[in-house]
Motif scaffolding. Structure first.
Motif, PDB file in Angstrom:
ATOM      1  N   ASP A 278     104.760  47.715 -90.801  1.00 42.14           N
ATOM      2  CA  ASP A 278     104.616  49.159 -90.566  1.00 42.14           C
ATOM      3  C   ASP A 278     103.451  49.446 -89.622  1.00 42.14           C
ATOM      4  N   TRP A 279     102.352  48.762 -89.832  1.00 43.69           N
ATOM      5  CA  TRP A 279     101.158  49.018 -88.996  1.00 43.69           C
ATOM      6  C   TRP A 279     101.433  48.623 -87.538  1.00 43.69           C
ATOM      7  N   THR A 280     102.162  47.536 -87.352  1.00 46.37           N
ATOM      8  CA  THR A 280     102.476  47.090 -85.989  1.00 46.37           C
ATOM      9  C   THR A 280     103.382  48.111 -85.287  1.00 46.37           C
TER      10      THR A 280
ATOM     11  N   MET B 167      92.737  39.927 -96.226  1.00 45.36           N
ATOM     12  CA  MET B 167      93.457  40.496 -95.073  1.00 45.36           C
ATOM     13  C   MET B 167      92.497  40.507 -93.893  1.00 45.36           C
ATOM     14  N   GLY B 168      93.088  40.526 -92.722  1.00 42.24           N
ATOM     15  CA  GLY B 168      92.211  40.571 -91.565  1.00 42.24           C
ATOM     16  C   GLY B 168      93.006  40.644 -90.279  1.00 42.24           C
ATOM     17  N   PHE B 169      92.284  40.703 -89.175  1.00 46.93           N
ATOM     18  CA  PHE B 169      92.935  40.701 -87.867  1.00 46.93           C
ATOM     19  C   PHE B 169      91.987  40.172 -86.807  1.00 46.93           C
ATOM     20  N   THR B 170      92.581  39.687 -85.731  1.00 45.58           N
ATOM     21  CA  THR B 170      91.836  39.216 -84.571  1.00 45.58           C
ATOM     22  C   THR B 170      92.520  39.846 -83.364  1.00 45.58           C
TER      23      THR B 170
ATOM     24  N   CYS C  87      99.725  53.080 -96.586  1.00 51.71           N
ATOM     25  CA  CYS C  87      98.299  53.428 -96.550  1.00 51.71           C
ATOM     26  C   CYS C  87      97.537  52.809 -95.378  1.00 51.71           C
ATOM     27  N   ILE C  88      98.036  51.704 -94.825  1.00 50.35           N
ATOM     28  CA  ILE C  88      97.283  51.023 -93.756  1.00 50.35           C
ATOM     29  C   ILE C  88      97.115  51.942 -92.544  1.00 50.35           C
ATOM     30  N   ARG C  89      98.117  52.770 -92.274  1.00 51.05           N
ATOM     31  CA  ARG C  89      98.006  53.703 -91.141  1.00 51.05           C
ATOM     32  C   ARG C  89      96.799  54.626 -91.270  1.00 51.05           C
ATOM     33  N   PHE C  90      96.309  54.774 -92.512  1.00 52.39           N
ATOM     34  CA  PHE C  90      95.209  55.716 -92.776  1.00 52.39           C
ATOM     35  C   PHE C  90      93.884  54.996 -93.030  1.00 52.39           C
TER      36      PHE C  90
ATOM     37  N   CYS D 179      91.747  50.456 -89.430  1.00 52.52           N
ATOM     38  CA  CYS D 179      93.055  50.337 -88.782  1.00 52.52           C
ATOM     39  C   CYS D 179      93.284  51.528 -87.840  1.00 52.52           C
ATOM     40  N   VAL D 180      92.809  52.689 -88.274  1.00 54.75           N
ATOM     41  CA  VAL D 180      92.859  53.878 -87.409  1.00 54.75           C
ATOM     42  C   VAL D 180      92.017  53.596 -86.159  1.00 54.75           C
TER      43      VAL D 180
END
Ligand SMILES: NC(=O)c1ccc[n+]([C@@H]2O[C@H](COP(=O)([O-])OP(=O)(O)OC[C@H]3O[C@@H](n4cnc5c(N)ncnc54)[C@H](O)[C@@H]3O)[C@@H](O)[C@H]2O)c1
Length: 342
Positions: A198-200, A253-256, A137-140, A144-145
């Motif tokens: 998967d997202w990477t 969850m998160g990202f930088t 689901c992260i791809r969607f 993330c998109v």
């Protein structure tokens, strides 16, 4: 109208059921299977979770057929598409059987517990004329998109460093705690962290090699991993995933992302939206579409069936690679050496 048979009315099955209810112009759940009598009858009051709808309710299933045995659901000629939302150790067997029965298959992540099982699923899909996708689901997920889009179009210049994190308390909501048994779930390194492997892959393809550190729990589960994925020399991709925290931690969850001309930060628990930090000290918060990744992935898969197109945004071969690299991280952690990937 695509007629759906849903297997598993637990945390994620209940979520998928709710998504189909928002798409009644395109799909209808005609059959529901769960080995637990209350759950297949629509009583989801004992179903928990760590994100989204965390507490279930009682639902009136109307004319939806209820099956105790999943073999009966996939044999039902009214069912065109099977949505598999059961524990991971069952994914391969059910997906292969449903594809052989001529059904379209959407199966929850991770694809399976081993690369061998994934390869058998790919072989069954290759023989089938039907559509097959793993619900990564992260791809969607809208943000993330968006992040992939800004990496690709370089609107903030070149990406220099990316850190992804998915962090949680030890899960206490799965039926009979199956998720804590690494033989059934693969542990956090597969169940939770596969979202980010998967997202990477989706953002950058397969890395040249990876290095990871992790430690096993007394039952052998790898419930924490810190990994570096090696691409071009000037790109740092660091991914961490764990669910070894006490109950009070919850889910985060998160990202930088550090680009040449801006940085992008998101941290679920901060309560702040995704933010673009500019070098002049100003910041911006881009608008995101309203629907979440669960809705978007199902909407996309239904569209693939309707248009008779194989899924391209998330392919089963990439879902297999996401499992393979999570397992390579485990190998790197055990041997203390980098693992060559591509
Ligand atoms: N995409 C996501 O964000 C996300 C979130 C949670 C779980 N998942 C994945 O979904 C899958 C299910 O996890 P969950 O959290 O919903 O688990 P869960 O324990 O909440 O629910 C699983 C359900 O499957 C049923 N079930 C088990 N064996 C069955 C069988 N043989 N026949 C019929 N029903 C059976 C159980 O009775 C239960 O109701 C896992 O692979 C997990 O990794 C994905």
């Amino acid at each position: 109208m695509i007629r759906v048979g849903l297997i598993g009315a637990g945390f994620i099955g209940r979520n998928h059921f709710n998504q189909y209810e928002q798409m009644t112009d395109r799909s209808k759940v005609v059959a529901l299977c769960d080995k637990e009598p209350n759950r297949r009858a629509g009583d989801w009051t004992d179903v928990g979770g760590n994100v989204g709808d965390m507490q279930g309710t009682k639902r009136d299933l109307g004319d939806i057929k209820q099956y105790a045995d999943w073999h009966d659901l996939i044999a039902d000629p009214e069912v065109e598409m099977v949505d598999i939302c059961v524990p991971t150790y069952l994914h391969a067997e059910m997906s292969i059987a449903a594809l052989k029965a001529g059904k379209h298959v959407l199966c929850e992540k991770p694809m399976a517990l081993s690369v061998e099982q994934c390869d058998k699923m790919l072989a069954a899909a290759a023989k089938s004329k039907q559509k097959f996708m793993i619900a990564q689901c992260i791809r969607f997920w809208p943000m993330c998109v968006w992040l992939k889009e800004v990496i690709d179009d370089k609107r903030f210049g070149t990406l220099r460093a990316l850190q992804l994190r998915r962090q949680a308390s030890t899960p206490d909501y799965s039926l009979n705690n199956w998720i804590l048994d690494p033989e059934l779930s693969g542990g956090a390194i597969l169940d939770l962290h596969v979202h980010d492997t998967d997202w990477t892959i989706h953002m950058f393809g397969k890395p040249k090699s990876i290095t990871a550190q992790a430690y096993p729990q007394p039952n052998g589960a790898f419930d924490r991993v810190h990994a570096l994925w090696h691409y071009r020399n000037d790109l740092v991709v660091q991914i961490e995933g764990f669910w070894d925290m006490p109950p009070g931690f919850g889910f985060n969850m998160g990202f930088t992302a550090r680009f040449d001309q801006a940085s992008v930060v998101f941290d679920l628990n901060s309560g702040k939206p995704l933010t673009i930090l500019k070098p002049d000290g100003k910041d911006e918060t881009p608008q995101m579409p309203e629907k979440d990744g669960y809705y978007k992935e199902i909407e996309y898969f239904l569209g693939c069936i309707q248009k008779n197109e194989d899924p391209k945004i998330s392919t089963p071969a990439e879902s297999r690679d996401a499992v393979a690299i999570a397992l390579a991280e485990k190998e790197s952690a055990q041997t203390g050496k980098p693992v060559t990937i591509a």
